[in-house]
Motif scaffolding. Structure first.
Motif: not given
Length: 202
Positions: A118, A122, A151, A154-155
């Motif tokens: 993650k 990101r 994740f 959405d991210e």
């Protein structure tokens, strides 16, 4: 088969015109979610091919290995020795599940790998992130597929590609993905008593 060069040239010109018309409609760009799955060999190999393309184009990228652990890995050796400035490489697993034989530890390692994943996804500087063998961790429920899908949906930054490899990809992940390739096993030397070999499997 067309022997007449003029007929061949005419046929190819028509094909090119049709192809150019189709290509003119393909103008979008986006960061893709890419899944390599299936029982056949080549899932990680194909994914590392894309990582090396990124490196060749001077695009920052990263790799997180979920399962393979301390096993020899030619791609890891090459990347860490020569391309560490452009490609982060994190080996987070401790080996295949039948070798570790410790589900609690396997879950802890998979969770740590997901947290690192993650973080790397990101970071908008990373144009591609490879999650090698994450599908195995998802298959054994070391990770929650609902969380992973949410994740990625959405991210994940709009321009970041994420590649997920491993057998038995979950349906939820396949539904989300932009590109899914299933490697089909037709024939494998392991069935004839041939072990995994350097340069082919690792």
């Amino acid at each position: 088969m067309i022997d007449d060069p003029d007929r061949h040239a005419s046929k190819m010109a028509k094909k090119k015109a049709a192809r150019d018309k189709i290509m003119a409609t393909k103008t979008g760009e986006k960061g893709l979610v890419i899944v390599h799955t299936g029982k056949g060999k080549g899932k990680s190999s194909a994914a590392f091919g894309m990582i090396f393309r990124c490196i060749a184009h001077d695009m920052k990228c990263a790799v997180v290995q979920y399962i393979k652990g301390g096993m020899d890995c030619g791609e890891r050796d090459l990347i860490t020795a020569r391309f560490a400035d452009i490609c982060e490489f994190h080996t987070m697993g401790e080996g295949f599940t039948w070798e570790t034989q410790d589900r609690t530890r396997d879950i802890e390692m998979a969770q740590a790998a997901w947290e690192k994943s993650k973080e790397l996804i990101r970071d908008p500087a990373n144009r591609m992130v490879l999650l090698d063998e994450i599908n195995i961790a998802l298959r054994y429920d070391y990770l929650d597929v609902t969380e992973v899908v949410a994740f990625l949906r959405d991210e994940k930054p709009d321009t970041t590609h994420v590649v997920l490899t491993g057998r038995n990809a979950k349906d939820e992940l396949i539904d989300l993905a932009d590109l899914v390739t299933e490697m089909e096993l037709v024939k494998h030397p392991f069935r004839s008593g041939i072990k995994a070999q350097k340069g082919v499997e690792f």
